[in-house]
Structure formats: structure tokens, C-alpha cells
Design a protein around this motif. Sequence first.
Motif, PDB file in Angstrom:
ATOM      1  N   MET A 125       0.802  -1.278   0.109  1.00  0.00           N
ATOM      2  CA  MET A 125      -0.068  -0.044  -0.031  1.00  0.00           C
ATOM      3  C   MET A 125       0.793   1.175   0.044  1.00  0.00           C
ATOM      4  O   MET A 125       1.739   1.442   0.943  1.00  0.00           O
ATOM      5  CB  MET A 125      -0.864   0.194   1.274  1.00  0.00           C
ATOM      6  CG  MET A 125      -1.813   1.247   1.146  1.00  0.00           C
ATOM      7  SD  MET A 125      -2.858   1.139   2.818  1.00  0.00           S
ATOM      8  CE  MET A 125      -4.007  -0.157   2.392  1.00  0.00           C
ATOM      9  N   THR A 126       0.737   2.015  -0.896  1.00  0.00           N
ATOM     10  CA  THR A 126       1.349   3.311  -1.083  1.00  0.00           C
ATOM     11  C   THR A 126       1.080   4.408  -0.078  1.00  0.00           C
ATOM     12  O   THR A 126      -0.054   4.020   0.637  1.00  0.00           O
ATOM     13  CB  THR A 126       1.309   4.176  -2.308  1.00  0.00           C
ATOM     14  OG1 THR A 126      -0.064   4.631  -2.614  1.00  0.00           O
ATOM     15  CG2 THR A 126       1.496   3.167  -3.808  1.00  0.00           C
ATOM     16  N   SER A 127       1.981   5.299   0.271  1.00  0.00           N
ATOM     17  CA  SER A 127       1.421   6.349   1.306  1.00  0.00           C
ATOM     18  C   SER A 127       0.128   6.925   0.889  1.00  0.00           C
ATOM     19  O   SER A 127      -0.605   7.319   1.873  1.00  0.00           O
ATOM     20  CB  SER A 127       2.522   7.486   1.450  1.00  0.00           C
ATOM     21  OG  SER A 127       3.105   7.971   0.151  1.00  0.00           O
ATOM     22  N   ALA A 128      -0.045   7.183  -0.409  1.00  0.00           N
ATOM     23  CA  ALA A 128      -1.471   8.025  -0.596  1.00  0.00           C
ATOM     24  C   ALA A 128      -2.453   7.112  -0.305  1.00  0.00           C
ATOM     25  O   ALA A 128      -3.508   7.453   0.301  1.00  0.00           O
ATOM     26  CB  ALA A 128      -1.307   8.289  -2.160  1.00  0.00           C
ATOM     27  N   ASP A 129      -2.337   5.647  -0.652  1.00  0.00           N
ATOM     28  CA  ASP A 129      -3.617   4.572  -0.535  1.00  0.00           C
ATOM     29  C   ASP A 129      -3.578   4.634   1.211  1.00  0.00           C
ATOM     30  O   ASP A 129      -4.826   4.632   1.655  1.00  0.00           O
ATOM     31  CB  ASP A 129      -3.271   3.378  -1.213  1.00  0.00           C
ATOM     32  CG  ASP A 129      -3.208   3.469  -2.349  1.00  0.00           C
ATOM     33  OD1 ASP A 129      -3.686   4.173  -2.886  1.00  0.00           O
ATOM     34  OD2 ASP A 129      -2.296   2.635  -3.003  1.00  0.00           O
ATOM     35  N   SER A 130      -2.534   4.539   1.769  1.00  0.00           N
ATOM     36  CA  SER A 130      -2.621   4.677   3.210  1.00  0.00           C
ATOM     37  C   SER A 130      -3.377   5.783   3.928  1.00  0.00           C
ATOM     38  O   SER A 130      -4.127   5.744   4.940  1.00  0.00           O
ATOM     39  CB  SER A 130      -1.348   4.540   3.880  1.00  0.00           C
ATOM     40  OG  SER A 130      -1.242   4.481   5.412  1.00  0.00           O
ATOM     41  N   LEU A 131      -3.155   7.039   3.303  1.00  0.00           N
ATOM     42  CA  LEU A 131      -3.740   8.194   3.708  1.00  0.00           C
ATOM     43  C   LEU A 131      -5.355   8.183   3.369  1.00  0.00           C
ATOM     44  O   LEU A 131      -6.217   8.348   4.257  1.00  0.00           O
ATOM     45  CB  LEU A 131      -3.098   9.345   3.201  1.00  0.00           C
ATOM     46  CG  LEU A 131      -3.790  10.782   3.476  1.00  0.00           C
ATOM     47  CD1 LEU A 131      -3.803  11.079   4.872  1.00  0.00           C
ATOM     48  CD2 LEU A 131      -3.172  11.844   2.610  1.00  0.00           C
ATOM     49  N   ARG A 132      -5.640   7.878   2.433  1.00  0.00           N
ATOM     50  CA  ARG A 132      -7.070   7.570   1.849  1.00  0.00           C
ATOM     51  C   ARG A 132      -7.783   6.494   3.076  1.00  0.00           C
ATOM     52  O   ARG A 132      -8.851   6.685   3.446  1.00  0.00           O
ATOM     53  CB  ARG A 132      -7.096   6.835   0.638  1.00  0.00           C
ATOM     54  CG  ARG A 132      -6.949   7.866  -0.565  1.00  0.00           C
ATOM     55  CD  ARG A 132      -6.748   7.352  -1.966  1.00  0.00           C
ATOM     56  NE  ARG A 132      -8.222   7.233  -2.276  1.00  0.00           N
ATOM     57  CZ  ARG A 132      -9.191   8.065  -2.875  1.00  0.00           C
ATOM     58  NH1 ARG A 132      -8.862   9.146  -3.134  1.00  0.00           N
ATOM     59  NH2 ARG A 132     -10.475   7.385  -3.039  1.00  0.00           N
TER      60      ARG A 132
END
Length: 341
Positions: free
Chosen positions: A1-8
Motif C-alpha cells: 500500500m502506497t503512502s497515498a493509499d494509506s492516507l485515503r
Amino acid sequence: MTSADSLRHDLAGLMQRALLPPRFPVRRDLEVESGIGSANTTVSFYDHIWVETQIFAAAAIRVHQTGLDGAWTASGLRQMLRALLTRISDPHAVLATVADLAPQIRFDAALARLDVVSGQVSIATKGEAGARLGDGTEAFDGPSVTPGSILWLTAGEMPGLSDDKVPIEGLEGLVKPALQGSAGVGCAVLYKTAAKSNRSATFVMTNDLAGIPPLLEDIGRFFLRQSLDEEAVAGLDVALDEILTNAVNYGYKDGNAHEILVSLSVESGLLSIEVRDDGGPFDPLSVPEPDLSVEIDDRQIGGLGMHFVRTLLDRVEYKRSNGWNVLLLEKNLPPAGGNAP
């Protein structure tokens, strides 16, 4: 999971938790218990609000979306439903209006509007949703419910309650088993007893200072309807302003919207006021009284507001109950046509 996905993912979780209202306070007339099924994978929420002094509304909603997009949709839908319920008395018309204004939103819903004085109930459902009584029979729109009745609102896959009798642990003992393994959301409303019609009222505000003046105006109109002696209630608006301001300023640290309830009743020459908030535990009576013998410049800061409250009221009492701060205020009233003592 990318940082953007984690934030979402994290934002979606925070927004979904913010959808849920505070735990319903202990009341003589109603008990409410709600929850989301343990197998639920879509964005779902339940809600309950006082739309008028004696009109209570509850809902179970499932949105046909997941993740951050679903949380955004659900957040907007919740605000829309709340606004419409305060303006439109028929739940069927509320759902129809949502369909007209936001046809792109796909959701299941069960709405109920209950008059806690007469027991009159209005119910509307949409999609995979239901409204049943505690004994499993369908709850029909229009007739009154009797004290002791349980209304079970569901959206999505949700079984009925196991019994129409409330166990010793309360309504939670019926709702929790229904949530296990289910993929929906449910809201149970126990109508315990009819509220008093004309000598009591409950007013609700959010934890926003801007809500205090209109609430105090509503309370002033209640005093007028009760024909209370002006001298007897003089200063109560200032006392309540102090109490509510403290609750808003110091009670909440999570940044979410919460409800503060102010209940009033007049009976046998006694005005009773109960202020409830679900903020952090705080006993305002623990604030030391100011030393009035000391010059103003030398006095310790704080305490004057609650000193005024104690002086004005005949009884002030605090307790922590079921996650709520409860402040009880009582004021003796003069006999009709008499003068305040």
C-alpha cells in the motif's frame, strides 16, 4: 500500500467514525441502541436527532460505496437527511426529496419519526431496509406505538431482534447479538413511556458557541408558555450561558460534532433543568468558589460564573452517567399570582 493509499484508508476510517452520533443519554421516555454489523463492508451509519421539542427521528443507512468515496457520500447524505428531517414531517417525502436532489446516490435507508408524547410514528424505507417491532412483526406507518414497544430499523442484511422483552442489561443485550456476523446496520428505539406534553421540553444544540443564543431564545419562549414569573426566572439565561459555554469550550477535544441536551420541566412549583453533554468528565461544582472578600485584582481567576449559578439556583447537582456529564438545576417557583420568596 502506497503512502497515498494509506492516507485515503485512514481518512475513510476517520470520516466513517465521525458519521456516528454520540451515545444516546439515559432518559425516562426513550432508550436507543445502535450498531454496525461485524461483517459489513460498505459505508453504513445510524443516526438519531430531536427535530422538534417532542419529535424524535432515527435512521439506519447503508451506502452502496466503500472507502473514502463512500465516506464522502455518506457524510453529505447524513447532513442532507438531518436538514430535511427538520423541515419535512413525512419520512416518505424526505427520502423522495433526497432522490430528487441527489439521484446519483445509491443507498438503503430506514427512517422513523416518533412523537414521544402521543406515540404516533411515521416510517419510510428505501431499498434493502426494514422497520420491525421487537416481536418481529412489520412496523407500519401511521399508528401509535405503546409504551414498552421496540422499533428496530435496519439497512442491509440484518436479522430481527431475538425478543421483544428488554433483558436486565438493557437494550444493548438485544442489539449486540443481532450485529454479530451481519452485513448491515441497525438502530433500536425503545419507547419506554409517554413524555409529558406541555410542562416539559428538551432542546438540543451542537458543541458550537453559535448555537447558544438561539437555544436560550427557545428556552425563553418555553418560560413564556408556562407563564412563569419573570422575577423567578431572571438570570437563568445568564446561568445557562455560563454552563453551556464551559461545556463547549472545555468538554470536547476530538474535533467532532456532538449534541448538548437541555431538558426543562415545571411541576408542583419547581422548575427543573438538566444539562447533558458527552464531553470529557468534568464536575463544574469542583471549581473553588471565589473569595469575594479579596480585591478584584487579587482574586484567583475563575469561579465567578459557577458562583453565580449556585447563588441563583436552589439546588445544583452533578453526576457522571453512562458517558455523559449531567448537571441538574432546580429553582423553586412562587405560587401562581404570588411573589418570589
